[in-house]
Enzyme design. Sequence first.
Site, PDB file in Angstrom:
ATOM      1  CB  CYS A 313      -0.653   0.025   1.256  1.00 54.17           C
ATOM      2  SG  CYS A 313      -0.095   0.157   2.823  1.00 54.17           S
ATOM      3  N   GLY A 316       3.150   0.725   4.351  1.00 54.56           N
ATOM      4  CA  GLY A 316       3.002  -0.819   3.850  1.00 54.56           C
ATOM      5  C   GLY A 316       2.704  -1.831   5.581  1.00 54.56           C
ATOM      6  CD1 TRP A 317       1.721   1.724   8.178  1.00 55.77           C
ATOM      7  CD2 TRP A 317       4.094   1.720   9.482  1.00 55.77           C
ATOM      8  NE1 TRP A 317       2.128   2.672   9.015  1.00 55.77           N
ATOM      9  CE2 TRP A 317       3.420   3.177   8.424  1.00 55.77           C
ATOM     10  CE3 TRP A 317       5.336   0.847   9.470  1.00 55.77           C
ATOM     11  CZ2 TRP A 317       3.784   4.158   9.399  1.00 55.77           C
ATOM     12  CZ3 TRP A 317       5.826   2.672   9.508  1.00 55.77           C
ATOM     13  CH2 TRP A 317       5.231   4.240   9.449  1.00 55.77           C
TER      14      TRP A 317
END
Length: 577
Positions: A313, A316-317
Amino acid sequence: MAAAVSGATARKSEEIADLIDLFSKTQYRAKEVTPRVDRIEKRCLELFGRDYKFSIVQNSNGEVCGHYPRQIVYLEYESTEPNKESFESTVQISKLQDLVNRSKLARCRGRFVCPVILYNGKHVCRSSTLAGWGELYGRTGYNYIFSGGSDDTWAESEEVPEDDTAVRNGDSQLFDKVRGSDIKLLKYLSVRFICDLMVENKKVKFGLNVTSSEKVDKAQRYADFTLLSVPYPGCEFFKDYKDRDYTAEGLVFNWNQDFVDAPLTIPACFTKNLNIDWREYQSWDLVQQTQNYLKLLLHIINSDDESGLLVHCISGWDRTPLFVSLLRLSLWADGAVHASLEPAEILYLTIAYDWFLFGHMLPDRLSKGEEIFFFCFNFLKHIVSEKFSVIRKQRRKNSQFKDTDFTVDDLCQLKSRDRGSVTSLSSDFSLITEDTSAPSSLPPEPVDLISIGPQASSGRKAMNSSPQTVFWNRPVPFEERLPHPLTEGRSSSSSSSNQSEQGFIRTGSSPLAVPGTRCMYGSERQARLEAVRELFLAAYSSTVGLKSSSPSSSGAISGLLEQFARGVGLRGTNAIV
């Protein structure tokens, strides 16, 4: 013997509760590891080692990425052989380490492409999106990039815009260097498919494009890869999920917001066998959207192509661990990965490794009510169907359905007119997972659907209740959706205990009649996923708890979590806050 098994189960349940308790209070940072975190890291390595031989990419003290694990696992091949001397590496780990060090600058927050799941010899990887010039220069400076210097603040600092025209003119040379290293790492990991979950083409901050994406790289450096744009709402959207008493049915993202400019774009080769009308994606609720995207990812990694997959995304978390975790659990439920792990062990591994050790900011998300972490594991009830299985089943022969892979679940979800049921669906809208009639024809080229969705679904949308959200129909009151503890997982959506006993499955606000007492028969996949979900709910109840948005639903939430807590030997002490 029974007492010993029960004791072991209780210990593993307590281990999960302890993990979630720590996770809810602390964001992992590789340079601030306590003895408690050190035990979590070692436990993950032990669980990976049950089924795989692996090498380690070193990230001691977070010098490569401050919020990636200190020891990053590179799974090489499946093996339950305990003898370490029998391990023969399939990769030059020193070369992989060098590629990682060189490529970290290419991506937002230094979150480089990292392999996390191994399935059929293919790597499923995760990362953040590409860094834009604003972030790249703001974090490091032009001279740092080309001098080989070091910057200890890389992993932790925020984006600082840089308006120097001379610096901006160096974009091409700079991007050729850092993105070239990123591409080398992707190819070394045999990744071909890149699924981008961003709803934007570029992330704008301070009026500048601080992050970018492979799909809008002007130089088309990523032309050798198959790029899929699968826009999915960010963590902010899950505040609406929490505010609706953790109800995803009927919750629809508002695609008309100004910053949403990334269309759904999927190569036609991945749309042929899924029986999903992708043109309707902007009308899907959160359940349908997550189900269909997961089906797509499973279809990609289960194809005959031997290449791997990258999912990312923005940072990334949030969205990234959501789908990585669902992929890992879905494959595990089929016995395709982590075959020796029990439900409590796979739950511990995916929470600890996919979420905690990769830097998910759970304390921050909980403070804002953005319950994407809870959604992930509560969502397991929606993927128990064999439709999500990667185990290929032989087509039924001598049947009127010989041209399609019909399962029991298909028959359960047929419209009433197709089944001859006397119970009709709501004339307004029914949240059936997908239409089981003949698949619609799709264009042979990649499908760009941004201009189709709003018109196709405009008649179904109500007034926006928030900038991010559109609702269909009246949400079903929580007490009506409270599942019976023994039957809840037998449908892909929540149903009331009375309706389950009467032979109904509730989807959204429309009851759907099911012939006989029940239609969905139990399966090993279903049992495994239900066990993981129950363990999670019990541990979450005893630690974080759920925050009810209305007094009327507090008792229902409390009762639901208390049932699961008693079922696995934990008693929730703060189920409702």
